[in-house]
Design a protein around this motif. Sequence first.
Motif, short mmCIF file in Angstrom:
data_model
loop_
_atom_site.label_atom_id
_atom_site.label_comp_id
_atom_site.label_asym_id
_atom_site.label_seq_id
_atom_site.Cartn_x
_atom_site.Cartn_y
_atom_site.Cartn_z
N ALA A 177 0.82 -1.22 0.00
CA ALA A 177 0.00 0.00 0.00
C ALA A 177 0.85 1.26 0.00
O ALA A 177 0.37 2.33 -0.38
N ARG A 178 2.10 1.14 0.41
CA ARG A 178 2.96 2.33 0.47
C ARG A 178 3.83 2.49 -0.77
O ARG A 178 4.55 3.47 -0.91
N LEU A 214 0.78 -7.33 2.75
CA LEU A 214 -0.53 -6.80 2.37
C LEU A 214 -1.26 -6.42 3.65
O LEU A 214 -2.10 -7.16 4.15
N GLY A 215 -0.89 -5.26 4.21
CA GLY A 215 -1.49 -4.83 5.47
C GLY A 215 -0.87 -5.55 6.65
O GLY A 215 0.18 -6.20 6.52
N ASN A 216 -1.50 -5.44 7.80
CA ASN A 216 -0.92 -5.97 9.04
C ASN A 216 -1.67 -7.17 9.57
O ASN A 216 -1.53 -7.54 10.72
N ARG A 217 -2.50 -7.76 8.74
CA ARG A 217 -3.32 -8.86 9.20
C ARG A 217 -2.97 -10.13 8.45
O ARG A 217 -2.39 -10.11 7.39
N ARG A 218 -3.42 -11.20 9.04
CA ARG A 218 -3.26 -12.49 8.40
C ARG A 218 -4.48 -12.67 7.49
O ARG A 218 -5.61 -12.77 7.99
N LEU A 219 -4.27 -12.69 6.20
CA LEU A 219 -5.38 -12.79 5.26
C LEU A 219 -5.39 -14.16 4.60
O LEU A 219 -4.34 -14.74 4.32
N ARG A 220 -6.58 -14.65 4.32
CA ARG A 220 -6.69 -15.85 3.51
C ARG A 220 -6.16 -15.55 2.11
O ARG A 220 -6.15 -14.40 1.68
N THR A 223 -8.50 -13.47 0.04
CA THR A 223 -8.64 -12.10 0.55
C THR A 223 -7.39 -11.29 0.19
O THR A 223 -7.47 -10.10 -0.12
N ALA A 224 -6.24 -11.96 0.21
CA ALA A 224 -5.00 -11.30 -0.20
C ALA A 224 -5.09 -10.87 -1.66
O ALA A 224 -4.69 -9.77 -2.04
N GLY A 225 -5.65 -11.74 -2.50
CA GLY A 225 -5.83 -11.40 -3.91
C GLY A 225 -6.73 -10.19 -4.07
O GLY A 225 -6.45 -9.27 -4.84
N LEU A 226 -7.79 -10.18 -3.31
CA LEU A 226 -8.72 -9.07 -3.37
C LEU A 226 -8.09 -7.78 -2.85
O LEU A 226 -8.37 -6.70 -3.35
N TYR A 227 -7.26 -7.92 -1.84
CA TYR A 227 -6.56 -6.75 -1.28
C TYR A 227 -5.76 -6.06 -2.39
O TYR A 227 -5.83 -4.84 -2.57
N GLY A 228 -5.00 -6.87 -3.14
CA GLY A 228 -4.20 -6.30 -4.23
C GLY A 228 -5.08 -5.63 -5.27
O GLY A 228 -4.81 -4.53 -5.75
N MET B 232 -10.21 1.20 4.64
CA MET B 232 -9.72 1.49 5.99
C MET B 232 -8.43 0.72 6.26
O MET B 232 -7.55 1.21 6.97
N ALA B 233 -8.34 -0.49 5.70
CA ALA B 233 -7.16 -1.32 5.95
C ALA B 233 -5.92 -0.80 5.21
O ALA B 233 -4.81 -1.05 5.65
N VAL B 234 -6.12 -0.09 4.09
CA VAL B 234 -4.95 0.39 3.35
C VAL B 234 -4.66 1.86 3.64
O VAL B 234 -3.57 2.36 3.36
N LYS B 235 -5.66 2.58 4.19
CA LYS B 235 -5.47 4.02 4.42
C LYS B 235 -4.50 4.23 5.57
O LYS B 235 -4.58 3.56 6.60
N ASP B 236 -3.62 5.18 5.42
CA ASP B 236 -2.68 5.55 6.49
C ASP B 236 -1.84 4.38 6.95
O ASP B 236 -1.40 4.34 8.10
N ILE B 237 -1.64 3.40 6.09
CA ILE B 237 -0.84 2.25 6.51
C ILE B 237 0.65 2.67 6.51
O ILE B 237 1.05 3.49 5.74
#
Lengths: 237, 237
Positions: A177-178, A214-220, A223-228, B232-237
């Motif tokens: 995300a950064r 991909l963030g700070n959580r443990r994603l399935r 869900t990781a695919g969707l995050y991207g 919310m999960a990607v904002k301000d990360i």
Amino acid sequence: MIFNQYFYHPDLTQPVVTLSQEESEHCVRALRHRAGDEVLLTDGLGNEARAIILTDNPKACQVELHDVRMVKNTNAHRLHLAIAPTKNIDRIEWLVEKCVELGIETIHFILCDNSERPRVNMDRMRRIAVSALKQCQTTWLPPMTLTRFDDFLKSHAQMPADKYIAWCDDENTRQLAREGFSHDDVILLIGPEGDFSAAEIETARQYGYTEVKLGNRRLRTETAGLYGCLLMAVKDI
Amino acid sequence: MIFNQYFYHPDLTQPVVTLSQEESEHCVRALRHRAGDEVLLTDGLGNEARAIILTDNPKACQVELHDVRMVKNTNAHRLHLAIAPTKNIDRIEWLVEKCVELGIETIHFILCDNSERPRVNMDRMRRIAVSALKQCQTTWLPPMTLTRFDDFLKSHAQMPADKYIAWCDDENTRQLAREGFSHDDVILLIGPEGDFSAAEIETARQYGYTEVKLGNRRLRTETAGLYGCLLMAVKDI
């Protein structure tokens, strides 16, 4: 009368086309369109066409095309997602639907060292993608492939793109995300439930991939695919 | 030996607790834990505890708690999602799972003018949320309610929060992804398949809600909910 629902036909370059049996049934039987009605078509390649129904045959509906135009709704960056198929295939089917909705560029199912599923019914995946395309009025049907991890890396070695591999290692603190992207295309590799093997991470590094979280959580996996995919949809908006 | 899987017990304030029948079966029968094994528990309120199994009864597994600690993994902003349940309940169940994974604060099913579904099995939703909590090692079980649209607005009228209503109107070009939030809490209202009624939009305005778009695509209800959650999960990360 314009209807919001798209119908799918892979070739909009002819003046008159016949819809497939599945599309004809949907158009004539389910939605009760009749000769003379105007409908919208897409070829899944970014084009939309207005079309007039010539023959309302529920098995072979013939339409005449008007006003074919490119309406591809692009995100700022094109995401190429290479993801290990999950053991429970429902989760990947669901991901495909969401990826089409959110405007992904291509989807690749990769077979990894820790993959629990060696097969994917690509015909079924394609039908799911077409269905999502129609319902969400998107004109881009993402090409999908099924390939070995190594082969995917090889086949994309020359592609100019920002290349990332998602990795759950605690020492890796770089966040997707950064990242600021320097190419229009972004490739993201996501591993199976058992994660990538150390050898796969090393191979990816050699091909120029950077490890990211991909963030700070443990994603399935899905869900990781969707995050991207969603990250591309919200980035630079 | 520490296992990654969480077990759920709503009260970690006692030195010894008995897991529910469902959790006991999962712990003793499915995962074959035995007396003396160490497991991880969460109360869904942000706390995690190490626990030693005292009696490995598959219907009433008793454990002794150690090291209860708050490990709530917060996003920069807390999202309160108020969403109309979809006609196809699978889609909302899926959304609940993903929202828990991504760290949502609360979920409210709102009954709207154009709602096609007046009922939601809240017990089932809660079971799905608990299951997601356990698998994804999250310690926050979001409170969930089922309420009429107007009642939701009233009950949250005094809450200090950035308040938004998703609306697909073409003249509305304000993007949620571009908003800078001035509160820790963010409320997002998402309407049914037939969208909010004009009267609902007007009522929301009176309660201080701002209309926003969720990207430039037409999203299904549950995808819109996920969009907000992932933002919310990607904002301000």
